[in-house]
Design a protein around this motif. Sequence first.
Motif, PDB file in Angstrom:
ATOM      1  N   PRO A 136       0.839  -1.195   0.000  1.00  9.32           N
ATOM      2  CA  PRO A 136       0.000   0.000   0.000  1.00  9.32           C
ATOM      3  C   PRO A 136       0.880   1.252   0.000  1.00  9.32           C
ATOM      4  O   PRO A 136       1.927   1.281   0.650  1.00  9.32           O
ATOM      5  CB  PRO A 136      -0.785  -0.106   1.307  1.00  9.32           C
ATOM      6  CG  PRO A 136      -0.764  -1.567   1.645  1.00  9.32           C
ATOM      7  CD  PRO A 136       0.555  -2.059   1.151  1.00  9.32           C
ATOM      8  N   VAL A 137       0.468   2.275  -0.724  1.00  7.05           N
ATOM      9  CA  VAL A 137       1.214   3.536  -0.758  1.00  7.05           C
ATOM     10  C   VAL A 137       1.334   4.079   0.661  1.00  7.05           C
ATOM     11  O   VAL A 137       0.376   4.048   1.427  1.00  7.05           O
ATOM     12  CB  VAL A 137       0.507   4.549  -1.693  1.00  7.05           C
ATOM     13  CG1 VAL A 137       1.056   5.946  -1.517  1.00  7.05           C
ATOM     14  CG2 VAL A 137       0.641   4.110  -3.141  1.00  7.05           C
ATOM     15  N   GLY A 138       2.514   4.542   0.999  1.00  7.25           N
ATOM     16  CA  GLY A 138       2.742   5.140   2.312  1.00  7.25           C
ATOM     17  C   GLY A 138       3.223   4.172   3.368  1.00  7.25           C
ATOM     18  O   GLY A 138       3.580   4.586   4.468  1.00  7.25           O
ATOM     19  N   ARG A 139       3.248   2.910   3.066  1.00 11.83           N
ATOM     20  CA  ARG A 139       3.739   1.932   4.039  1.00 11.83           C
ATOM     21  C   ARG A 139       5.124   1.467   3.604  1.00 11.83           C
ATOM     22  O   ARG A 139       5.423   1.405   2.424  1.00 11.83           O
ATOM     23  CB  ARG A 139       2.780   0.747   4.145  1.00 11.83           C
ATOM     24  CG  ARG A 139       1.431   1.171   4.668  1.00 11.83           C
ATOM     25  CD  ARG A 139       0.523   0.009   4.881  1.00 11.83           C
ATOM     26  NE  ARG A 139      -0.825   0.477   5.219  1.00 11.83           N
ATOM     27  CZ  ARG A 139      -1.817  -0.316   5.539  1.00 11.83           C
ATOM     28  NH1 ARG A 139      -1.655  -1.622   5.551  1.00 11.83           N
ATOM     29  NH2 ARG A 139      -2.994   0.172   5.829  1.00 11.83           N
ATOM     30  N   ASN A 140       5.950   1.129   4.605  1.00 11.12           N
ATOM     31  CA  ASN A 140       7.294   0.685   4.272  1.00 11.12           C
ATOM     32  C   ASN A 140       7.827  -0.274   5.327  1.00 11.12           C
ATOM     33  O   ASN A 140       7.105  -0.670   6.242  1.00 11.12           O
ATOM     34  CB  ASN A 140       8.227   1.884   4.073  1.00 11.12           C
ATOM     35  CG  ASN A 140       8.314   2.755   5.295  1.00 11.12           C
ATOM     36  OD1 ASN A 140       8.299   2.277   6.414  1.00 11.12           O
ATOM     37  ND2 ASN A 140       8.387   4.057   5.080  1.00 11.12           N
ATOM     38  N   ALA A 141       9.102  -0.603   5.208  1.00 13.34           N
ATOM     39  CA  ALA A 141       9.724  -1.626   6.042  1.00 13.34           C
ATOM     40  C   ALA A 141       9.763  -1.266   7.518  1.00 13.34           C
ATOM     41  O   ALA A 141       9.909  -2.156   8.361  1.00 13.34           O
ATOM     42  CB  ALA A 141      11.128  -1.919   5.532  1.00 13.34           C
ATOM     43  N   ARG A 142       9.619   0.001   7.848  1.00 14.64           N
ATOM     44  CA  ARG A 142       9.612   0.361   9.273  1.00 14.64           C
ATOM     45  C   ARG A 142       8.488  -0.346  10.026  1.00 14.64           C
ATOM     46  O   ARG A 142       8.595  -0.578  11.227  1.00 14.64           O
ATOM     47  CB  ARG A 142       9.486   1.865   9.440  1.00 14.64           C
ATOM     48  CG  ARG A 142      10.794   2.595   9.158  1.00 14.64           C
ATOM     49  CD  ARG A 142      10.621   4.062   9.317  1.00 14.64           C
ATOM     50  NE  ARG A 142       9.839   4.495   8.161  1.00 14.64           N
ATOM     51  CZ  ARG A 142       9.409   5.712   7.970  1.00 14.64           C
ATOM     52  NH1 ARG A 142       9.646   6.637   8.850  1.00 14.64           N
ATOM     53  NH2 ARG A 142       8.725   6.022   6.890  1.00 14.64           N
ATOM     54  N   LEU A 143       7.445  -0.727   9.307  1.00 14.81           N
ATOM     55  CA  LEU A 143       6.339  -1.446   9.950  1.00 14.81           C
ATOM     56  C   LEU A 143       6.732  -2.857  10.381  1.00 14.81           C
ATOM     57  O   LEU A 143       6.016  -3.486  11.154  1.00 14.81           O
ATOM     58  CB  LEU A 143       5.136  -1.505   9.006  1.00 14.81           C
ATOM     59  CG  LEU A 143       4.470  -0.169   8.711  1.00 14.81           C
ATOM     60  CD1 LEU A 143       3.412  -0.335   7.636  1.00 14.81           C
ATOM     61  CD2 LEU A 143       3.862   0.416   9.969  1.00 14.81           C
ATOM     62  N   SER A 144       7.849  -3.373   9.898  1.00 20.82           N
ATOM     63  CA  SER A 144       8.287  -4.718  10.273  1.00 20.82           C
ATOM     64  C   SER A 144       9.095  -4.725  11.562  1.00 20.82           C
ATOM     65  O   SER A 144       9.317  -5.795  12.142  1.00 20.82           O
ATOM     66  CB  SER A 144       9.127  -5.333   9.152  1.00 20.82           C
ATOM     67  OG  SER A 144      10.381  -4.677   9.051  1.00 20.82           O
ATOM     68  N   ILE A 145       9.519  -3.573  12.025  1.00 15.82           N
ATOM     69  CA  ILE A 145      10.420  -3.526  13.181  1.00 15.82           C
ATOM     70  C   ILE A 145       9.731  -3.988  14.460  1.00 15.82           C
ATOM     71  O   ILE A 145      10.253  -4.840  15.183  1.00 15.82           O
ATOM     72  CB  ILE A 145      11.030  -2.118  13.335  1.00 15.82           C
ATOM     73  CG1 ILE A 145      11.941  -1.830  12.139  1.00 15.82           C
ATOM     74  CG2 ILE A 145      11.797  -1.991  14.646  1.00 15.82           C
ATOM     75  CD1 ILE A 145      12.460  -0.414  12.060  1.00 15.82           C
ATOM     76  N   VAL A 146       8.562  -3.464  14.757  1.00 19.19           N
ATOM     77  CA  VAL A 146       7.870  -3.826  16.003  1.00 19.19           C
ATOM     78  C   VAL A 146       7.523  -5.320  16.044  1.00 19.19           C
ATOM     79  O   VAL A 146       7.810  -5.995  17.050  1.00 19.19           O
ATOM     80  CB  VAL A 146       6.629  -2.936  16.238  1.00 19.19           C
ATOM     81  CG1 VAL A 146       5.792  -3.451  17.397  1.00 19.19           C
ATOM     82  CG2 VAL A 146       7.064  -1.495  16.487  1.00 19.19           C
ATOM     83  N   PRO A 147       6.936  -5.903  14.983  1.00 14.98           N
ATOM     84  CA  PRO A 147       6.671  -7.346  15.050  1.00 14.98           C
ATOM     85  C   PRO A 147       7.946  -8.179  15.196  1.00 14.98           C
ATOM     86  O   PRO A 147       7.966  -9.154  15.952  1.00 14.98           O
ATOM     87  CB  PRO A 147       5.982  -7.652  13.717  1.00 14.98           C
ATOM     88  CG  PRO A 147       5.417  -6.356  13.260  1.00 14.98           C
ATOM     89  CD  PRO A 147       6.343  -5.307  13.773  1.00 14.98           C
ATOM     90  N   ALA A 148       9.012  -7.788  14.506  1.00 13.88           N
ATOM     91  CA  ALA A 148      10.263  -8.553  14.612  1.00 13.88           C
ATOM     92  C   ALA A 148      10.833  -8.445  16.022  1.00 13.88           C
ATOM     93  O   ALA A 148      11.290  -9.454  16.588  1.00 13.88           O
ATOM     94  CB  ALA A 148      11.269  -8.061  13.582  1.00 13.88           C
TER      95      ALA A 148
END
Length: 140
Positions: A98-110
């Motif tokens: 989705p536009v506006g989303r990126n890899a930073r969203l993977s940090i908290v789950p990891a």
Amino acid sequence: MQRRIQIALVALGVIVTLIGAVIIAGAYRNDSKINANKATAVADVISADRLHAAVNFVTPDGVLRNPKLGLLYPTNLSTGQRILVDYDASDPDNLARPVGRNARLSIVPALSVIAAGWAAVILVLVVVAESGRRSRRSAA
């Protein structure tokens, strides 16, 4: 024997840490591939749940695309939505987000995976140490 169990548990904690690092590294790798050949399209969300969203979108060549593994970062999407997606123009059937989303969203789950893994390892390490202490005390 107790020492071997402790070493194996610490090795398990290291493996969990590596898994978390690979999750983050993979997300950044996918984002860099998308950013290298980025194209944007309007997509229809054909199915969505907490961890997966399938979409259809049409590329400029007129081909209907449906990324095999769904979207990267699919949270908060619902079936029937029309959203903008960024995709890798050289590989539109595999990488889209989705536009506006990126890899930073993977940090908290990891980091959550790493924290939960180490919490379990530390708990079992304490139990093993305590049982070893009790068995040594009863043998003496």
